[in-house]
Design a protein around this motif. Structure first.
Motif, PDB file in Angstrom:
ATOM      1  N   ARG A   9      39.815  -7.538 -24.040  1.00 56.44           N
ATOM      2  CA  ARG A   9      40.654  -8.590 -23.470  1.00 56.44           C
ATOM      3  C   ARG A   9      42.118  -8.205 -23.589  1.00 56.44           C
ATOM      4  NH1 ARG A   9      39.118 -13.892 -23.682  1.00 56.44           N
ATOM      5  NH2 ARG A   9      41.213 -14.303 -22.891  1.00 56.44           N
ATOM      6  N   HIS A  10      42.851  -8.360 -22.501  1.00 54.74           N
ATOM      7  CA  HIS A  10      44.290  -8.096 -22.497  1.00 54.74           C
ATOM      8  C   HIS A  10      45.013  -9.246 -23.191  1.00 54.74           C
ATOM      9  CE1 HIS A  10      48.347  -7.462 -20.902  1.00 54.74           C
ATOM     10  NE2 HIS A  10      47.972  -6.234 -20.600  1.00 54.74           N
ATOM     11  N   SER A  11      46.061  -8.941 -23.911  1.00 56.04           N
ATOM     12  CA  SER A  11      46.775  -9.971 -24.680  1.00 56.04           C
ATOM     13  C   SER A  11      47.389 -11.054 -23.800  1.00 56.04           C
ATOM     14  CB  SER A  11      47.875  -9.320 -25.526  1.00 56.04           C
ATOM     15  OG  SER A  11      48.802  -8.623 -24.700  1.00 56.04           O
ATOM     16  N   SER A  13      45.971 -12.214 -20.960  1.00 56.56           N
ATOM     17  CA  SER A  13      44.988 -12.756 -20.012  1.00 56.56           C
ATOM     18  C   SER A  13      44.545 -14.183 -20.335  1.00 56.56           C
ATOM     19  CB  SER A  13      43.756 -11.844 -19.969  1.00 56.56           C
ATOM     20  OG  SER A  13      43.081 -11.854 -21.225  1.00 56.56           O
ATOM     21  N   ALA A  31      51.593  -5.309 -16.226  1.00 55.17           N
ATOM     22  CA  ALA A  31      50.478  -4.487 -16.690  1.00 55.17           C
ATOM     23  C   ALA A  31      50.386  -3.180 -15.912  1.00 55.17           C
ATOM     24  CB  ALA A  31      49.168  -5.268 -16.577  1.00 55.17           C
ATOM     25  N   ALA A 184      43.664  -2.098 -22.349  1.00 56.08           N
ATOM     26  CA  ALA A 184      42.948  -3.229 -21.750  1.00 56.08           C
ATOM     27  C   ALA A 184      43.516  -3.604 -20.386  1.00 56.08           C
ATOM     28  CB  ALA A 184      43.025  -4.434 -22.679  1.00 56.08           C
ATOM     29  N   GLU A 185      42.629  -4.087 -19.533  1.00 55.91           N
ATOM     30  CA  GLU A 185      43.021  -4.560 -18.209  1.00 55.91           C
ATOM     31  C   GLU A 185      43.226  -6.077 -18.247  1.00 55.91           C
ATOM     32  OE1 GLU A 185      43.698  -2.607 -15.814  1.00 55.91           O
ATOM     33  OE2 GLU A 185      42.501  -0.785 -16.019  1.00 55.91           O
ATOM     34  N   VAL A 186      44.118  -6.578 -17.407  1.00 57.28           N
ATOM     35  CA  VAL A 186      44.337  -8.026 -17.333  1.00 57.28           C
ATOM     36  C   VAL A 186      43.045  -8.730 -16.952  1.00 57.28           C
ATOM     37  CG1 VAL A 186      45.605  -9.859 -16.157  1.00 57.28           C
ATOM     38  CG2 VAL A 186      46.793  -7.756 -16.817  1.00 57.28           C
TER      39      VAL A 186
END
Length: 293
Positions: A9-11, A13, A31, A184-186
């Motif tokens: 998980r992206h921070s 998101s 991002a 991480a990805e959004v």
């Protein structure tokens, strides 16, 4: 099981689905920009892969691309541009895409696991000793990508592996490992986003350096382009005029004399006849610099 960074998980998101459009766009853009931070640490490895590609092509061999899903699409985007931009024959730059052409219309995830077809694709591309294969996989664990890399190495091909996670199988087995640590990805796991952006930039850098080493870029001009539409015909004339420092009509006349080939046209515009231009370029290995600088 440890979650790969690309699946985490992206921070930024949390709660994104409830944010106004402007906030969502800001997070997504930030991002994408942050993903480019993975490029500088990988610059030397990208250059090493480019030098290997140039050696393969200069030696009469091939520089191929391989990948599945989003990574395969990034590879294909770079691969397909090489002919029109730099005049490289498509058979010298084969593209190995999981699922083949049919997967471009309807991408099925199952083809990413087809290791057998990867080995078949390597053989079909005619890759062998002295060639280079650029293999892309964001996770570094895609079965198709790993099988393509192993099959290529078994045939004496140098493998440059591009992955977005450290310590993964693709980077461990590659002769030239290229880590693009995008994190991480959004949208968790959607590596068509930051990971793919970094891959595309890395390939842009690689292919331009290859073209420079081949003598196909001079002063920022694509002097070996294949002019097959009105836009490129106009561009060819502008390139000849600029590099040869002659008026546009002289550039166009030179292109007629060389059947549209830009490099010899530049020399013709500077006073050589087509045969002299061809001989001069043969002596320099296709590089203009010794002849015009």
């Amino acid at each position: 099981m440890t979650v790969r960074p690309t699946e985490a998980r992206h921070s930024d998101s949390a709660g994104l689905h409830a944010q106004p459009a402007a906030q969502v766009q800001a997070v997504l853009l930030e991002a994408q920009v942050a993903a480019l931070g993975s490029i500088p640490p990988a610059a030397q490895a990208i250059a090493d892969a480019a030098e290997a590609g140039a050696r393969a092509l200069l030696g009469g061999g091939r520089m191929g691309y391989a990948g599945a899903g989003s990574s395969g699409l990034m590879a294909m985007a770079d691969c397909l541009e090489l002919s029109g931009t730099f005049g490289l024959p498509p058979e010298r730059t084969p593209m190995l895409f999981a699922g083949g052409a049919a997967a471009l219309l309807h991408m099925k995830g199952s083809v990413e696991d087809d290791a057998e077809s990867a080995a078949e694709d390597v053989a079909r591309a005619g890759l062998g000793q002295g060639d280079l294969l650029l293999v892309l996989s964001a996770s570094g664990t895609t079965p198709y990508a790993l099988a393509a890399a192993r099959a290529a190495q078994a045939r004496g091909v140098t493998v440059a592996g591009f992955a977005n996670v450290a310590g993964v199988p693709l980077l461990e087995l590659a002769d030239i490992p290229v880590l693009l640590d995008t994190g991480a990805e959004v949208v968790a796991g959607s590596t068509r986003m930051g990971a793919a952006t970094a891959q595309k930039v890395a390939l842009n850098m690689l292919s331009v350096l290859v073209a420079i080493r081949l003598g196909h870029v001079h002063d920022g001009h694509m002097v070996n382009l294949v002019a097959d539409n009105a836009k490129l015909i106009d561009r060819a004339a502008r390139i000849v005029a600029d590099v040869a420092q002659v008026p546009r009509p002289m550039a166009e006349a030179a292109l007629v004399a060389t059947d549209g080939a830009v490099k010899p046209a530049i020399l013709v515009a500077r006073g050589m006849d087509p045969a002299e231009a061809a001989a001069a370029l043969s002596e320099t290995g296709g590089h203009l610099a010794p002849l015009v600088d």
